[in-house]
Enzyme design. Sequence first.
Site, PDB file in Angstrom:
ATOM      1  N   LYS A 107       0.856  -1.196   0.000  1.00  0.00           N
ATOM      2  CA  LYS A 107       0.000   0.000   0.000  1.00  0.00           C
ATOM      3  C   LYS A 107       0.880   1.230   0.000  1.00  0.00           C
ATOM      4  O   LYS A 107       1.973   1.211   0.573  1.00  0.00           O
ATOM      5  CB  LYS A 107      -0.885   0.017   1.257  1.00  0.00           C
ATOM      6  CG  LYS A 107      -2.068   0.939   1.148  1.00  0.00           C
ATOM      7  CD  LYS A 107      -3.146   0.288   0.323  1.00  0.00           C
ATOM      8  CE  LYS A 107      -4.479   0.958   0.464  1.00  0.00           C
ATOM      9  NZ  LYS A 107      -5.537   0.007   0.122  1.00  0.00           N
TER      10      LYS A 107
HETATM   11  N1  GLU Z   1      -7.302   0.245  -3.002  1.00  0.00           N
HETATM   12  C1  GLU Z   1      -8.102  -0.930  -3.225  1.00  0.00           C
HETATM   13  C2  GLU Z   1      -8.124  -1.806  -1.987  1.00  0.00           C
HETATM   14  O1  GLU Z   1      -7.931  -1.345  -0.896  1.00  0.00           O
HETATM   15  C3  GLU Z   1      -7.703  -1.677  -4.496  1.00  0.00           C
HETATM   16  C4  GLU Z   1      -6.329  -2.239  -4.520  1.00  0.00           C
HETATM   17  C5  GLU Z   1      -5.902  -2.800  -5.875  1.00  0.00           C
HETATM   18  O2  GLU Z   1      -6.723  -2.874  -6.770  1.00  0.00           O
HETATM   19  O3  GLU Z   1      -4.736  -3.140  -5.988  1.00  0.00           O
HETATM   20  O4  GLU Z   1      -8.408  -2.970  -2.042  1.00  0.00           O
END
Ligand code: GLU
Length: 474
Positions: A110
């Site tokens: 993240k």
């Molecule tokens: N930000 C989204 C989540 O928390 C999507 C992450 C992604 O598609 O890699 O799952």
Amino acid sequence: MAQQNHQRELSFRDSVDVMFDRAAAHLDEPDGIKHKIKVCNSVYKVRFGVKLRGSLHTFTGYRAVHSEHMEPVKGGIRYALSVNQDEVEALAALMTYKCSLVQVPFGGSKGGLAIDPNEWDEEELERITRRFTYEFAKRDLIHPSQNVPAPDMGTGEREMAWIADAYRRLHPTDINANACVTGKPRHIGGIAGRVEATGRGVQYAVQAFFTHPEDVVKAGLDGGIEGKRIVVQGLGNVGYHAAKFLSEEDGALITAVIERDGAIIDETGIDIDDLKFHITQHGGLSGYGKGTYVEDGPAVLEQECDVLIPAAIEGAINGGNAAAIKAPVIVEAANGPVTANADAILRDKGVVIIPDMYANAGGVTVSYFEWVKNLTHIRFGRMQRREEEKRNLALFKELERLTGKPLAPEFKAKFGQGADELDLVRSGLDDTMRSAYARMREALLTKPDLGDMRTAAYYCSLLDIATSYRSLGL
Ligand code: GLU
């Protein structure tokens, strides 16, 4: 209960770790492996400068890599002032567990930039994003086979397009460069259905719950989704799509929407598109003519309803308000909306929580489809769509010949066509969400001491990660 209410709230990462530990205690694995899974492998913090409005501004960004048992690692990039190391580490851990639970072959990561996106205009944001991309890409923290970001709070297709373009400029001969990020607009390698994917996944999660009458009864409810009263917190991308699909397609009543500046309550059901339009036009709820406006938004979390969907920020339901929550079912559309303190209080009350790592996994699932599409360089359905159509039409013709009666034109129009990309994405997502629900259920049935859906979700997810680690020789 009162004592629990006054317990100190843990940090987001510690809160996730507490939930991890509860599940890990059921896992028949050495402590060493459990510890290796739990810790965040690395976190990169960068401070970079961009010359804007005549002076140099310094920005702080992060990319946490929680687990590399599968690569690339995957997870969104958030633009918010509240971004910090603890938060990105917690969110990266949730990505690891989420991908494993829904069997999407990625590790967890993240990123975030501590910025208020509303303070900068589009051109400035583009320059900031391109510089941010450079800082990560040069360390392979953006890379099609190493680390693939996606949208999260405060970012969307526009930012992903800038990231993809900036990456391509750094790697002009990489034929797979487009797979360095997901959530891109369609015309530059995005996939149909990605924007709505997380909300669509929430809808499928709610459907999965309501198609298991025993689970519904356990929550003190009965029947299906139709007519159920749902309170939604946050009408951003996830909350908006979830509320829209559940009300327009499944007949639920959205009886309250909570936003930053208050809440709208309407027991007859809120028209979600109408309200969203108002928010976009006026910048908030204020002045919306229908339903009742309440200034104290968070208090509406405690409103009577059948299902509560927190789709905003982490920690919305905490030690301070958990005891007052009246919803028998909470569907965690946001990441980490229920703190570990609140989780304990709600479990005591018998509230059913459909956990974040399952409920909001639709986004990363469709990101996975997009990444596969980018690597195969072909749109899903392109080869088989007309062949399917030909077969369906031949079948209809034969049916009509045999029965001597014409099939209804609506039936023919609906089922004659071959599947296009959007149909296939929805089918893949639906299958993913149903299978993962079945996995959690199965775990709870065979190991009732797991006790609740979150612990079962962690348990399923950790089993697979531990297996991966073992095959890596750890
Ligand atoms: N930000 C989204 C989540 O928390 C999507 C992450 C992604 O598609 O890699 O799952």
